[in-house]
Design a protein around this motif. Structure first.
Motif, PDB file in Angstrom:
ATOM      1  N   ALA A 227      27.362  64.235  42.580  1.00  0.00           N
ATOM      2  CA  ALA A 227      27.166  62.911  42.002  1.00  0.00           C
ATOM      3  C   ALA A 227      28.534  62.347  41.636  1.00  0.00           C
ATOM      4  CB  ALA A 227      26.280  62.995  40.762  1.00  0.00           C
ATOM      5  N   PRO A 228      28.702  61.021  41.672  1.00  0.00           N
ATOM      6  CA  PRO A 228      30.016  60.420  41.390  1.00  0.00           C
ATOM      7  C   PRO A 228      30.627  60.850  40.064  1.00  0.00           C
ATOM      8  CG  PRO A 228      28.566  58.784  42.354  1.00  0.00           C
ATOM      9  CD  PRO A 228      27.724  60.002  42.103  1.00  0.00           C
ATOM     10  N   SER A 229      29.852  60.828  38.976  1.00  0.00           N
ATOM     11  CA  SER A 229      30.409  61.196  37.671  1.00  0.00           C
ATOM     12  C   SER A 229      30.839  62.656  37.650  1.00  0.00           C
ATOM     13  CB  SER A 229      29.385  60.922  36.563  1.00  0.00           C
ATOM     14  OG  SER A 229      28.186  61.643  36.801  1.00  0.00           O
ATOM     15  N   TYR A 230      30.064  63.507  38.320  1.00  0.00           N
ATOM     16  CA  TYR A 230      30.385  64.937  38.349  1.00  0.00           C
ATOM     17  C   TYR A 230      31.629  65.192  39.188  1.00  0.00           C
ATOM     18  CZ  TYR A 230      29.257  69.850  37.770  1.00  0.00           C
ATOM     19  OH  TYR A 230      29.286  71.168  37.403  1.00  0.00           O
ATOM     20  N   PHE A 231      31.739  64.481  40.310  1.00  0.00           N
ATOM     21  CA  PHE A 231      32.913  64.622  41.176  1.00  0.00           C
ATOM     22  C   PHE A 231      34.177  64.215  40.424  1.00  0.00           C
ATOM     23  CE2 PHE A 231      35.739  62.608  44.433  1.00  0.00           C
ATOM     24  CZ  PHE A 231      36.153  63.780  45.042  1.00  0.00           C
ATOM     25  N   SER A 232      34.099  63.105  39.699  1.00  0.00           N
ATOM     26  CA  SER A 232      35.261  62.645  38.940  1.00  0.00           C
ATOM     27  C   SER A 232      35.642  63.666  37.873  1.00  0.00           C
ATOM     28  CB  SER A 232      34.974  61.288  38.294  1.00  0.00           C
ATOM     29  OG  SER A 232      36.143  60.743  37.719  1.00  0.00           O
ATOM     30  N   HIS A 233      34.639  64.273  37.240  1.00  0.00           N
ATOM     31  CA  HIS A 233      34.917  65.293  36.233  1.00  0.00           C
ATOM     32  C   HIS A 233      35.573  66.510  36.866  1.00  0.00           C
ATOM     33  CE1 HIS A 233      34.285  67.371  32.371  1.00  0.00           C
ATOM     34  NE2 HIS A 233      34.177  68.449  33.138  1.00  0.00           N
ATOM     35  N   MET A 234      35.118  66.917  38.030  1.00  0.00           N
ATOM     36  CA  MET A 234      35.709  68.070  38.702  1.00  0.00           C
ATOM     37  C   MET A 234      37.151  67.786  39.122  1.00  0.00           C
ATOM     38  SD  MET A 234      33.888  70.849  38.945  1.00  0.00           S
ATOM     39  CE  MET A 234      34.422  71.685  40.446  1.00  0.00           C
ATOM     40  N   LEU A 235      37.440  66.538  39.487  1.00  0.00           N
ATOM     41  CA  LEU A 235      38.820  66.173  39.790  1.00  0.00           C
ATOM     42  C   LEU A 235      39.685  66.315  38.549  1.00  0.00           C
ATOM     43  CD1 LEU A 235      38.466  62.991  42.050  1.00  0.00           C
ATOM     44  CD2 LEU A 235      39.131  65.291  42.752  1.00  0.00           C
ATOM     45  N   LYS A 236      39.150  65.871  37.421  1.00  0.00           N
ATOM     46  CA  LYS A 236      39.887  65.984  36.163  1.00  0.00           C
ATOM     47  C   LYS A 236      40.142  67.445  35.833  1.00  0.00           C
ATOM     48  CE  LYS A 236      41.366  63.407  32.620  1.00  0.00           C
ATOM     49  NZ  LYS A 236      42.302  62.285  32.768  1.00  0.00           N
ATOM     50  N   LEU A 237      39.182  68.268  36.153  1.00  0.00           N
ATOM     51  CA  LEU A 237      39.288  69.700  35.875  1.00  0.00           C
ATOM     52  C   LEU A 237      40.345  70.366  36.734  1.00  0.00           C
ATOM     53  CD1 LEU A 237      38.035  72.391  34.661  1.00  0.00           C
ATOM     54  CD2 LEU A 237      36.604  72.406  36.708  1.00  0.00           C
ATOM     55  N   THR A 238      40.339  70.091  38.029  1.00  0.00           N
ATOM     56  CA  THR A 238      41.194  70.825  38.957  1.00  0.00           C
ATOM     57  C   THR A 238      42.509  70.119  39.270  1.00  0.00           C
ATOM     58  OG1 THR A 238      40.040  69.812  40.842  1.00  0.00           O
ATOM     59  CG2 THR A 238      39.247  71.953  40.070  1.00  0.00           C
ATOM     60  N   LYS A 239      42.535  68.801  39.137  1.00  0.00           N
ATOM     61  CA  LYS A 239      43.733  68.038  39.476  1.00  0.00           C
ATOM     62  C   LYS A 239      44.385  67.363  38.271  1.00  0.00           C
ATOM     63  CE  LYS A 239      43.803  68.826  43.899  1.00  0.00           C
ATOM     64  NZ  LYS A 239      44.930  69.556  44.517  1.00  0.00           N
ATOM     65  N   GLY A 240      43.684  67.364  37.152  1.00  0.00           N
ATOM     66  CA  GLY A 240      44.233  66.734  35.962  1.00  0.00           C
ATOM     67  C   GLY A 240      44.147  65.224  35.970  1.00  0.00           C
ATOM     68  N   LYS A 241      43.408  64.664  36.934  1.00  0.00           N
ATOM     69  CA  LYS A 241      43.294  63.210  37.054  1.00  0.00           C
ATOM     70  C   LYS A 241      41.865  62.830  37.402  1.00  0.00           C
ATOM     71  CE  LYS A 241      48.027  62.320  38.708  1.00  0.00           C
ATOM     72  NZ  LYS A 241      48.542  63.662  38.449  1.00  0.00           N
ATOM     73  N   SER A 242      41.439  61.669  36.920  1.00  0.00           N
ATOM     74  CA  SER A 242      40.143  61.134  37.323  1.00  0.00           C
ATOM     75  C   SER A 242      40.248  60.629  38.764  1.00  0.00           C
ATOM     76  CB  SER A 242      39.740  59.990  36.397  1.00  0.00           C
ATOM     77  OG  SER A 242      40.613  58.879  36.591  1.00  0.00           O
ATOM     78  N   TYR A 243      39.145  60.167  39.306  1.00  0.00           N
ATOM     79  CA  TYR A 243      39.150  59.671  40.683  1.00  0.00           C
ATOM     80  C   TYR A 243      40.154  58.530  40.858  1.00  0.00           C
ATOM     81  CZ  TYR A 243      37.635  57.322  44.948  1.00  0.00           C
ATOM     82  OH  TYR A 243      37.612  56.730  46.172  1.00  0.00           O
ATOM     83  N   ILE A 244      40.094  57.546  39.983  1.00  0.00           N
ATOM     84  CA  ILE A 244      40.984  56.389  40.084  1.00  0.00           C
ATOM     85  C   ILE A 244      42.434  56.821  39.911  1.00  0.00           C
ATOM     86  CG2 ILE A 244      41.660  54.216  39.008  1.00  0.00           C
ATOM     87  CD1 ILE A 244      39.149  54.023  40.702  1.00  0.00           C
ATOM     88  N   GLU A 245      42.689  57.707  38.955  1.00  0.00           N
ATOM     89  CA  GLU A 245      44.058  58.171  38.707  1.00  0.00           C
ATOM     90  C   GLU A 245      44.607  58.933  39.903  1.00  0.00           C
ATOM     91  OE1 GLU A 245      43.706  58.738  33.844  1.00  0.00           O
ATOM     92  OE2 GLU A 245      43.278  60.405  35.204  1.00  0.00           O
ATOM     93  N   LEU A 246      43.785  59.791  40.509  1.00  0.00           N
ATOM     94  CA  LEU A 246      44.239  60.569  41.663  1.00  0.00           C
ATOM     95  C   LEU A 246      44.480  59.669  42.859  1.00  0.00           C
ATOM     96  CD1 LEU A 246      44.913  63.270  42.954  1.00  0.00           C
ATOM     97  CD2 LEU A 246      42.477  63.548  43.495  1.00  0.00           C
ATOM     98  N   LEU A 247      43.572  58.734  43.127  1.00  0.00           N
ATOM     99  CA  LEU A 247      43.741  57.828  44.256  1.00  0.00           C
ATOM    100  C   LEU A 247      45.003  56.990  44.071  1.00  0.00           C
ATOM    101  CD1 LEU A 247      42.691  56.656  46.898  1.00  0.00           C
ATOM    102  CD2 LEU A 247      41.249  55.095  45.574  1.00  0.00           C
ATOM    103  N   SER A 248      45.240  56.504  42.862  1.00  0.00           N
ATOM    104  CA  SER A 248      46.451  55.713  42.595  1.00  0.00           C
ATOM    105  C   SER A 248      47.699  56.554  42.817  1.00  0.00           C
ATOM    106  CB  SER A 248      46.424  55.170  41.162  1.00  0.00           C
ATOM    107  OG  SER A 248      45.399  54.227  40.990  1.00  0.00           O
TER     108      SER A 248
END
Length: 301
Positions: A227-248
């Motif tokens: 799910a989108p919210s879960y994916f964004s949370h997992m990005l924060k967990l493993t990459k230290g950034k939300s979806y928008i932050e990582l894409l930017s």
């Protein structure tokens, strides 16, 4: 509280301190949460004694002494007492950056991520990732939780550092126990976990190679089988950034390379890295680097 049609989802800032998002509590029948709910943070629970019922995603599970289980973000759940039975449960609530600001520890703990974040999404036979710890490990975990409870209650100088150290020990133990448990799973179950983990990292690769397109969170999350919210949370967990932050960040890295390695105009570079409006590109670039694209090019050449 985040909006949801059927039950409340609590934002972590409502339940935890934003600067140090950690909390540990003892739950008993008189203090259990019987209301169906979900939350943005991760929850690890350990049954010290007795037994109770746990409802997660519409299924009922019996929890008994020695059980360690996780409640991942956004999973609906509630507790329920068993008739004429008492229990004592230790509940640990935290966000990843309570352990490590850069999230590197979690990214290097694939078995813990599988146990706490991925497996609950996919297992059909045992949705709740519950592990019954061996007797010797129960003693270790109970002593560790006792230290955490004391540090949290007394909050003497350095308590946050002490909590981080003990919490990391708990995560390592959890990951090791899940690895042993997973070795007893069927090949089909292990393959499901592997597929979802691979899909998640393939979605990140997709962002890194298609950043110039009009990427929407729901489309990329679907590639991750989340799910989108879960994916964004997992990005924060493993990459230290939300979806928008990582894409930017991906787009900014590409734009810096184009600014120093080509003669393309700033407007064309903005278009090539996925920005339709030059003003948006300029604001994002300055926020990311501290200088304008023009100044960056001038000082790098």
């Amino acid at each position: 509280m985040l909006d949801y049609p059927d039950y409340p989802i609590y934002a972590y800032k409502e339940m935890l301190d934003e600067e140090f998002p950690f909390k540990i509590e003892i739950r008993q029948p008189s203090t259990m949460n019987r209301i169906l709910h979900a939350h943005e943070h991760l929850q690890l629970c350990y049954m010290m004694s007795g037994s109770c019922l746990h409802w997660a995603s519409g299924r009922q599970y019996v929890l008994t002494k020695g059980d360690l289980f996780s409640i991942p973000p956004f999973q609906e759940h509630r507790l329920e007492p068993r008739e004429a039975m008492d229990f004592v449960m230790v509940q640990v609530d935290f966000m990843p950056h309570a352990v490590n600001e850069n999230f590197r520890d979690f990214a290097q703990m694939p078995t813990f991520i599988d146990f706490a974040y991925i497996r609950p999404l996919i297992s059909e036979t045992d949705l709740l990732p519950k592990i019954t710890l061996p007797a010797a490990t129960q003693t270790v975990v109970e002593n560790l939780l006792s230290v955490l409870l004391t540090e949290w209650k007394e909050r003497e100088e350095g308590y946050r550092l002490a909590i981080k150290a003990e919490l990391l020990k708990l995560l390592v133990i959890t990951g090791r126990q899940y690895k042993r448990y997973s070795q007893t799973q069927s090949q089909q179950e292990r393959q499901k976990v592997a597929i979802h983990r691979e899909a998640f990292f393939e979605a990140i690769t997709y962002m890194q190679t298609h950043y110039n397109e009009d990427l929407h969170l729901d489309v990329v999350a679907a590639k991750a089988l989340m799910a989108p919210s879960y994916f964004s949370h997992m990005l924060k967990l493993t990459k230290g950034k939300s979806y928008i932050e990582l894409l930017s960040a991906i787009r900014m890295q590409a734009s810096m390379e184009l600014l120093t390695g080509t003669d393309l105009s700033i407007t064309e570079i903005a278009t090539r890295v996925g920005y339709n409006h030059i003003s948006h590109f300029n604001r994002t670039f300055k926020k990311h680097t501290g200088v304008t694209p023009g100044d960056y090019r001038k000082h790098q050449i």
